[in-house]
Design a protein around this motif. Structure first.
Motif, PDB file in Angstrom:
ATOM      1  N   VAL A  83      42.931  31.598  19.954  1.00 50.28           N
ATOM      2  CA  VAL A  83      42.143  31.797  21.174  1.00 50.28           C
ATOM      3  C   VAL A  83      43.035  32.105  22.360  1.00 50.28           C
ATOM      4  O   VAL A  83      44.225  31.818  22.341  1.00 50.28           O
ATOM      5  CB  VAL A  83      41.289  30.536  21.518  1.00 50.28           C
ATOM      6  CG1 VAL A  83      40.231  30.278  20.475  1.00 50.28           C
ATOM      7  CG2 VAL A  83      42.163  29.329  21.747  1.00 50.28           C
ATOM      8  N   ARG A  84      42.411  32.690  23.379  1.00 47.74           N
ATOM      9  CA  ARG A  84      43.079  32.966  24.645  1.00 47.74           C
ATOM     10  C   ARG A  84      42.514  31.955  25.627  1.00 47.74           C
ATOM     11  O   ARG A  84      41.281  31.872  25.808  1.00 47.74           O
ATOM     12  CB  ARG A  84      42.690  34.391  25.035  1.00 47.74           C
ATOM     13  CG  ARG A  84      43.596  35.104  25.926  1.00 47.74           C
ATOM     14  CD  ARG A  84      44.854  35.541  25.293  1.00 47.74           C
ATOM     15  NE  ARG A  84      45.629  36.146  26.370  1.00 47.74           N
ATOM     16  CZ  ARG A  84      46.907  36.035  26.508  1.00 47.74           C
ATOM     17  NH1 ARG A  84      47.634  35.396  25.611  1.00 47.74           N
ATOM     18  NH2 ARG A  84      47.534  36.580  27.532  1.00 47.74           N
ATOM     19  N   LEU A  85      43.379  31.211  26.267  1.00 48.47           N
ATOM     20  CA  LEU A  85      42.914  30.069  27.065  1.00 48.47           C
ATOM     21  C   LEU A  85      43.342  30.221  28.524  1.00 48.47           C
ATOM     22  O   LEU A  85      44.485  30.589  28.805  1.00 48.47           O
ATOM     23  CB  LEU A  85      43.544  28.792  26.486  1.00 48.47           C
ATOM     24  CG  LEU A  85      43.365  27.509  27.272  1.00 48.47           C
ATOM     25  CD1 LEU A  85      41.975  26.917  27.031  1.00 48.47           C
ATOM     26  CD2 LEU A  85      44.426  26.490  26.889  1.00 48.47           C
ATOM     27  N   ALA A  86      42.360  29.948  29.468  1.00 51.88           N
ATOM     28  CA  ALA A  86      42.707  29.919  30.894  1.00 51.88           C
ATOM     29  C   ALA A  86      42.228  28.585  31.468  1.00 51.88           C
ATOM     30  O   ALA A  86      41.158  28.089  31.098  1.00 51.88           O
ATOM     31  CB  ALA A  86      42.028  31.077  31.608  1.00 51.88           C
ATOM     32  N   ASP A  99      42.329  43.728  29.157  1.00 51.34           N
ATOM     33  CA  ASP A  99      40.880  43.681  29.431  1.00 51.34           C
ATOM     34  C   ASP A  99      40.325  42.304  29.134  1.00 51.34           C
ATOM     35  O   ASP A  99      39.540  41.730  29.905  1.00 51.34           O
ATOM     36  CB  ASP A  99      40.126  44.685  28.538  1.00 51.34           C
ATOM     37  CG  ASP A  99      40.409  46.093  28.975  1.00 51.34           C
ATOM     38  OD1 ASP A  99      41.014  46.260  30.040  1.00 51.34           O
ATOM     39  OD2 ASP A  99      40.044  47.029  28.217  1.00 51.34           O
ATOM     40  N   PHE A 100      40.773  41.801  28.010  1.00 48.87           N
ATOM     41  CA  PHE A 100      40.324  40.494  27.518  1.00 48.87           C
ATOM     42  C   PHE A 100      40.626  39.414  28.556  1.00 48.87           C
ATOM     43  O   PHE A 100      39.774  38.619  28.929  1.00 48.87           O
ATOM     44  CB  PHE A 100      41.143  40.245  26.247  1.00 48.87           C
ATOM     45  CG  PHE A 100      40.564  39.265  25.308  1.00 48.87           C
ATOM     46  CD1 PHE A 100      39.532  39.637  24.443  1.00 48.87           C
ATOM     47  CD2 PHE A 100      41.030  37.963  25.252  1.00 48.87           C
ATOM     48  CE1 PHE A 100      39.010  38.726  23.551  1.00 48.87           C
ATOM     49  CE2 PHE A 100      40.501  37.056  24.373  1.00 48.87           C
ATOM     50  CZ  PHE A 100      39.496  37.433  23.505  1.00 48.87           C
ATOM     51  N   ASP A 101      41.865  39.442  29.071  1.00 47.65           N
ATOM     52  CA  ASP A 101      42.292  38.429  30.037  1.00 47.65           C
ATOM     53  C   ASP A 101      41.501  38.572  31.326  1.00 47.65           C
ATOM     54  O   ASP A 101      41.122  37.573  31.952  1.00 47.65           O
ATOM     55  CB  ASP A 101      43.790  38.564  30.334  1.00 47.65           C
ATOM     56  CG  ASP A 101      44.613  38.032  29.159  1.00 47.65           C
ATOM     57  OD1 ASP A 101      43.988  37.478  28.227  1.00 47.65           O
ATOM     58  OD2 ASP A 101      45.850  38.168  29.177  1.00 47.65           O
ATOM     59  N   GLN A 102      41.239  39.823  31.727  1.00 47.19           N
ATOM     60  CA  GLN A 102      40.506  40.008  32.977  1.00 47.19           C
ATOM     61  C   GLN A 102      39.081  39.466  32.858  1.00 47.19           C
ATOM     62  O   GLN A 102      38.586  38.782  33.746  1.00 47.19           O
ATOM     63  CB  GLN A 102      40.487  41.480  33.347  1.00 47.19           C
ATOM     64  CG  GLN A 102      41.592  41.752  34.326  1.00 47.19           C
ATOM     65  CD  GLN A 102      41.860  43.208  34.538  1.00 47.19           C
ATOM     66  OE1 GLN A 102      41.001  44.029  34.234  1.00 47.19           O
ATOM     67  NE2 GLN A 102      43.037  43.490  35.029  1.00 47.19           N
ATOM     68  N   ASN A 103      38.452  39.735  31.718  1.00 45.99           N
ATOM     69  CA  ASN A 103      37.109  39.182  31.482  1.00 45.99           C
ATOM     70  C   ASN A 103      37.140  37.667  31.512  1.00 45.99           C
ATOM     71  O   ASN A 103      36.261  37.007  32.071  1.00 45.99           O
ATOM     72  CB  ASN A 103      36.573  39.631  30.119  1.00 45.99           C
ATOM     73  CG  ASN A 103      36.120  41.072  30.181  1.00 45.99           C
ATOM     74  OD1 ASN A 103      35.815  41.564  31.270  1.00 45.99           O
ATOM     75  ND2 ASN A 103      36.111  41.751  29.050  1.00 45.99           N
ATOM     76  N   LEU A 141      46.678  24.222  38.262  1.00 46.05           N
ATOM     77  CA  LEU A 141      46.979  24.224  39.695  1.00 46.05           C
ATOM     78  C   LEU A 141      47.520  25.580  40.141  1.00 46.05           C
ATOM     79  O   LEU A 141      47.309  26.019  41.246  1.00 46.05           O
ATOM     80  CB  LEU A 141      48.015  23.144  40.003  1.00 46.05           C
ATOM     81  CG  LEU A 141      47.429  21.725  40.141  1.00 46.05           C
ATOM     82  CD1 LEU A 141      48.527  20.726  40.426  1.00 46.05           C
ATOM     83  CD2 LEU A 141      46.384  21.708  41.254  1.00 46.05           C
ATOM     84  N   HIS A 142      48.275  26.150  39.243  1.00 48.19           N
ATOM     85  CA  HIS A 142      48.955  27.407  39.642  1.00 48.19           C
ATOM     86  C   HIS A 142      48.200  28.611  39.121  1.00 48.19           C
ATOM     87  O   HIS A 142      47.030  28.517  38.790  1.00 48.19           O
ATOM     88  CB  HIS A 142      50.399  27.366  39.130  1.00 48.19           C
ATOM     89  CG  HIS A 142      51.099  26.106  39.561  1.00 48.19           C
ATOM     90  ND1 HIS A 142      51.378  25.809  40.867  1.00 48.19           N
ATOM     91  CD2 HIS A 142      51.508  25.027  38.832  1.00 48.19           C
ATOM     92  CE1 HIS A 142      51.954  24.612  40.943  1.00 48.19           C
ATOM     93  NE2 HIS A 142      52.038  24.118  39.717  1.00 48.19           N
ATOM     94  N   ASP A 143      48.919  29.675  39.020  1.00 46.03           N
ATOM     95  CA  ASP A 143      48.351  30.947  38.557  1.00 46.03           C
ATOM     96  C   ASP A 143      47.616  30.745  37.222  1.00 46.03           C
ATOM     97  O   ASP A 143      48.214  30.276  36.246  1.00 46.03           O
ATOM     98  CB  ASP A 143      49.532  31.926  38.378  1.00 46.03           C
ATOM     99  CG  ASP A 143      49.057  33.229  37.814  1.00 46.03           C
ATOM    100  OD1 ASP A 143      47.879  33.559  38.016  1.00 46.03           O
ATOM    101  OD2 ASP A 143      49.889  33.908  37.159  1.00 46.03           O
ATOM    102  N   PRO A 144      46.338  31.074  37.177  1.00 48.29           N
ATOM    103  CA  PRO A 144      45.607  30.783  35.938  1.00 48.29           C
ATOM    104  C   PRO A 144      45.798  31.854  34.851  1.00 48.29           C
ATOM    105  O   PRO A 144      44.834  32.238  34.224  1.00 48.29           O
ATOM    106  CB  PRO A 144      44.159  30.739  36.424  1.00 48.29           C
ATOM    107  CG  PRO A 144      44.121  31.688  37.564  1.00 48.29           C
ATOM    108  CD  PRO A 144      45.483  31.748  38.152  1.00 48.29           C
ATOM    109  N   SER A 145      47.049  32.371  34.695  1.00 52.74           N
ATOM    110  CA  SER A 145      47.191  33.453  33.693  1.00 52.74           C
ATOM    111  C   SER A 145      46.990  32.870  32.283  1.00 52.74           C
ATOM    112  O   SER A 145      47.571  31.830  31.947  1.00 52.74           O
ATOM    113  CB  SER A 145      48.541  34.138  33.814  1.00 52.74           C
ATOM    114  OG  SER A 145      49.543  33.183  33.703  1.00 52.74           O
ATOM    115  N   PRO A 146      46.201  33.572  31.485  1.00 50.51           N
ATOM    116  CA  PRO A 146      45.823  33.015  30.190  1.00 50.51           C
ATOM    117  C   PRO A 146      46.998  32.936  29.213  1.00 50.51           C
ATOM    118  O   PRO A 146      47.975  33.663  29.349  1.00 50.51           O
ATOM    119  CB  PRO A 146      44.788  34.018  29.667  1.00 50.51           C
ATOM    120  CG  PRO A 146      44.379  34.806  30.849  1.00 50.51           C
ATOM    121  CD  PRO A 146      45.533  34.848  31.756  1.00 50.51           C
TER     122      PRO A 146
END
Ligand code: ADP
Length: 477
Positions: A131-134, A42-46, A115-120
């Protein structure tokens, strides 16, 4: 020192609690992991949603910098807990949110960042905040920028911590309840053992007839009780037999002793002639003879019972053995003008202790002589019994034995006609010694008899070796 509770109840409860604690710990671990993964999802999706929102809010400043601009007044800065940095690809910082103060989300961007997939991903700020970083690359008007957004993971860990606390709080309560419940169950399940132990303590040699009461013969404890009861039954039978044996033996010993005493006392009363004294001594010696035979029989039986008899086996033709036995009792037969015929196959060998088995056959012949009329014939027949067995029959034309007595004649001290047989010197031990001897050689003895039509005692023994059968030798029945 190893801790080991003394009784089974406590041991079972301890095991129960330990296993439950292990299971609960496993459950808590797995549940926390799932909770953590789902919260982070959920956190990553937000976070990713916010990346898009903030991209739309980026505005280029006239001085070449970048600011955040919202269509809502007063929302210039994003929510607390958002850390934002905007970098130019060349490595100059264009924007940093106030929450970050002078901390960085990782310094100038690398050439590939965003540049690529912004997965955190997870990282730590210099002040230790997790922290969770994107990251993502975005164009503000014509300028390419690298946007970094991070959320503090503190909230996520707090939630997880609270979940853990709830579990931990419930843990001791669950274990306590399980312990109390487990103890009560174990106590109930093992209660029959306590009652068996109490009953068992009361059973002594004098009360061997008592039995344990069994609630349910089908369950494990019931089966144990049944086994115990049947063991008591066997013990009781053995005890009774021993008591009877001792009583019978004392009785048998007392009779000749009383006879010797009374013969002696009578002889001492008056002056007698040497011939009369000789008679008295003669009858005393007869009784001593009887006593000696009885003592020998008792000794043989008690040795057999104690298992002290070592069989000295040798291969011998059963027919030869029958001949040897017959020569021992020949004199007795002659006294009654009886004829002993021996017939059979001389090639049938048995592997036996010669002396012990010969005594067994002697006992059978001795009985045949004692219980048959003068001038009658006694036949000993040896033949193959099939199935690797060889049989020896002792057949007489005597009084025979009534059906009701037949099951008991091999019992110790059993005599069909007590008064009569004592005259002939029998104490009722001959057949029991014979049966023991035959069974010790792996054989069996059976009786066929009808009153007035003689008796046939059949001894079956395992064959040692067998060479070509020959027809019956000697006389017939
Ligand atoms: P005993 O020493 O009294 O002969 P046994 O054990 O040899 O004792 O025999 C038990 C009883 O079986 C005898 O007392 C007798 O009554 C009966 N019996 C044994 N053999 C014969 C037989 N061949 N014919 C008739 N009765 C027999």
């Amino acid at each position: 020192m190893r801790f080991r509770p003394r009784n089974v109840r406590s041991r079972l409860t301890l095991w129960y609690v330990l296993v439950l604690a292990g299971l609960l710990a496993l459950y808590a671990g797995v549940a926390s992991l799932f909770l953590f993964l789902s919260l982070r999802e959920d956190f990553d999706q937000n976070l990713l949603k916010d990346v898009e929102t903030i991209e739309g809010m980026l505005t280029k400043e006239p001085n070449g910098g970048v600011s955040l601009h919202s269509s809502h007044p007063g929302a210039a800065e994003p929510r607390i807990g958002h850390f934002i940095e905007v970098w130019s690809p060349q490595g100059s910082l264009l924007y940093r949110s106030a929450e970050l103060q002078d901390q960085t989300l990782g310094g100038p961007p690398g050439p590939d960042e965003g540049l690529h997939d912004p997965s955190p991903s997870t990282m730590r700020l210099p002040n230790g905040t997790r922290v969770r970083l994107a990251s993502s690359v975005y164009h503000v008007e014509d300028q390419r920028v690298v946007l970094r957004i991070a959320y503090s993971e503190e909230g996520l860990w707090r939630e997880l911590g609270e979940f853990g606390e709830v579990l931990l709080l419930g843990f001791p309560i669950a274990l306590l309840l399980a312990g109390v419940g487990g103890y009560a169950l174990a106590r109930k399940a093992l209660a029959p053992i306590d009652s068996m132990a109490t009953q068992g303590k009361k059973i002594s040699a004098e009360r061997l007839g008592d039995r344990l009461s069994i609630e349910n013969p089908e369950d494990e404890l019931g089966k144990l009780g049944t086994v115990f009861n049947s063991m008591l039954g066997r013990l009781q039978a053995a005890f009774d037999q021993l008591r009877r044996f001792t009583a019978d033996a004392s009785h048998e010993l007392r009779t000749p002793l009383t006879a010797i005493r009374s013969v002696g006392e009578v002889a001492l009363q008056d002056q007698r002639s040497p011939a009369e004294y000789r008679d008295v001594i003669g009858s005393m010696l007869e009784e001593v003879d009887r006593l000696t035979r009885l003592a020998e029989s008792l000794l043989a039986l008690s040795r057999a019972d104690a298992g002290h008899v070592q069989l000295q086996r040798e291969d011998i033709a059963l027919l030869r053995l029958a001949e040897e036995a017959s020569s021992v009792v020949e004199v007795l037969a002659e006294e009654k003008r009886q004829k002993i015929d021996i017939a059979g196959d001389e090639n049938l060998l048995v592997s036996v202790d010669r002396l012990i088995l010969r005594q067994a056959v002697v006992n059978l012949l001795d009985n045949a002589i004692k219980y048959s009329p003068p001038g009658s014939q006694i036949l000993v027949r040896v033949q193959s019994g099939g199935d690797n067995q060889v049989t020896l029959d002792v057949i007489d034309q005597g009084t025979g034995i009534l059906k009701e007595h037949q099951p008991y004649v091999f019992d110790r001290f059993y005599r069909v006609d007590k008064a009569r047989t004592r005259e002939w010197g029998g104490a009722g031990l001959g057949l029991s010694i014979t049966r023991w001897a035959v069974e010790a050689h792996g054989g069996e003895i059976t009786l066929k008899s009808e009153e007035g039509h003689g008796s046939t005692f059949r001894v079956s023994l395992p064959l040692a070796k067998y060479s070509a059968t020959s027809p019956l030798k000697g006389g017939s029945q």
